[in-house]
Design an enzyme around this catalytic site. Structure first.
Site, PDB file in Angstrom:
ATOM      1  N   ASP A  73       0.839  -1.200   0.000  1.00  0.00           N
ATOM      2  CA  ASP A  73       0.000   0.000   0.000  1.00  0.00           C
ATOM      3  C   ASP A  73       0.876   1.253   0.000  1.00  0.00           C
ATOM      4  O   ASP A  73       1.988   1.254   0.525  1.00  0.00           O
ATOM      5  CB  ASP A  73      -0.890   0.032   1.238  1.00  0.00           C
ATOM      6  CG  ASP A  73      -2.066  -0.922   1.134  1.00  0.00           C
ATOM      7  OD1 ASP A  73      -2.438  -1.287   0.003  1.00  0.00           O
ATOM      8  OD2 ASP A  73      -2.611  -1.309   2.181  1.00  0.00           O
ATOM      9  N   ARG A 123      -1.785  -0.931  -8.422  1.00  0.00           N
ATOM     10  CA  ARG A 123      -3.170  -0.576  -8.102  1.00  0.00           C
ATOM     11  C   ARG A 123      -3.275   0.942  -8.202  1.00  0.00           C
ATOM     12  O   ARG A 123      -2.549   1.663  -7.515  1.00  0.00           O
ATOM     13  CB  ARG A 123      -3.561  -1.009  -6.690  1.00  0.00           C
ATOM     14  CG  ARG A 123      -4.961  -0.518  -6.262  1.00  0.00           C
ATOM     15  CD  ARG A 123      -5.131  -0.470  -4.761  1.00  0.00           C
ATOM     16  NE  ARG A 123      -5.069  -1.787  -4.163  1.00  0.00           N
ATOM     17  CZ  ARG A 123      -4.568  -2.035  -2.957  1.00  0.00           C
ATOM     18  NH1 ARG A 123      -4.061  -1.050  -2.228  1.00  0.00           N
ATOM     19  NH2 ARG A 123      -4.555  -3.259  -2.479  1.00  0.00           N
ATOM     20  N   GLY A 127      -6.365   8.480  -4.064  1.00  0.00           N
ATOM     21  CA  GLY A 127      -5.552   8.938  -2.943  1.00  0.00           C
ATOM     22  C   GLY A 127      -6.423   9.305  -1.757  1.00  0.00           C
ATOM     23  O   GLY A 127      -7.478   9.921  -1.924  1.00  0.00           O
ATOM     24  N   ALA A 128      -5.965   8.924  -0.556  1.00  0.00           N
ATOM     25  CA  ALA A 128      -6.815   9.060   0.632  1.00  0.00           C
ATOM     26  C   ALA A 128      -6.263   9.993   1.702  1.00  0.00           C
ATOM     27  O   ALA A 128      -6.907  10.192   2.723  1.00  0.00           O
ATOM     28  CB  ALA A 128      -7.046   7.678   1.244  1.00  0.00           C
TER      29      ALA A 128
END
Length: 246
Positions: A73, A123, A127-128
């Site tokens: 991630d 992946r 964007g968080a």
């Protein structure tokens, strides 16, 4: 995805590594079509780069032995270059590792090109994290445009990548581009969060697309949730709006 990040001890990082390997073992025993996601700060990136890389190598080696895959991630922009450096370093030894690119970062197109050149599976997400304007797009329209540009690069690469979004406009753009380029539905996959837009997940599967569901779990959910809420309340509002949408 076993929740947890920014471990402060080697013991905790080693435990997280053990748990990732245990996940791969269980997936193998149960014959589930599933892989594993990890965060490098969970594996000790804040402690020592080589130590973190060795932990990732251990997971990737186990994944390779089982014919599986581990996704690294992406975290906030302070970790982007270090994450990519470690992923490329490990990928040179083991192709069973891939990573994530966030479309709202200015640097992402060059990062995508570099990863494609090295045959690293990606992946793509929007964007968080709450990032400053010095490194990221602030307007949704700019992020969407970047997402579409990067999606096209991924689909054109001929490699198997993941398009991670619940945004129906981004999904439609992906479907349209794939049809226009005669890219088979089995050459990429959509990814979504567990429980979010199940109606959309089912529709895509019924249309013949591969859909993978991201399932976070573990007892570190509260600090994870609170950090996400503090960083970007819109993330939580999005989940609240869509969790029960059928």
């Amino acid at each position: 995805d076993l929740l947890g990040e920014n471990t402060i001890s080697r013991e905790d990082a080693e435990k997280a590594t053990d748990q990732a390997v245990a996940m791969l073992d269980r997936i193998d025993r149960e014959k589930v079509d599933s892989n594993v996601s990890v965060k490098l700060t969970q594996l000790g990136l804040d402690l020592d780069t080589d130590f973190c890389a060795q932990n990732l190598i251990r997971i990737a080696r186990d994944a390779a032995a089982k014919g599986n895959f581990v996704r690294v991630d992406m975290e906030d922009h302070h970790y982007t270059q270090r994450t990519l450096d470690i992923v490329l370093r490990v990928h040179r030894q083991l192709e069973s590792v891939g990573t994530v690119i966030q479309a709202y970062l200015y640097r992402s197109e060059q990062d995508v090109r570099t990863l494609i050149q090295n045959a690293v599976r990606i992946r793509l997400c929007k964007g968080a994290y709450l990032e400053p304007s010095t490194v990221s797009f602030k307007k949704k329209s700019d992020t969407d445009a970047s997402f579409v540009r990067l999606m096209r690069l991924l689909l054109d690469s001929g490699q198997y990548h993941a398009i991670a979004t619940h945004d129906e406009a981004m999904i439609a753009a992906t479907e349209e581009y794939a049809r226009g380029k005669n890219i088979s539905k089995d050459r990429f996959e959509f990814q979504m969060l567990y429980g979010i837009r199940r109606d959309l997940q089912l529709r895509l599967v019924q249309q013949g697309y591969n859909v993978r569901i991201y399932v976070p779990y573990g007892n570190r959910w509260y600090p994870y949730f609170m950090r996400r809420l503090a960083e970007r309340p819109a993330n939580v509002l999005f989940i609240a709006r869509n969790l029960f949408r059928e």
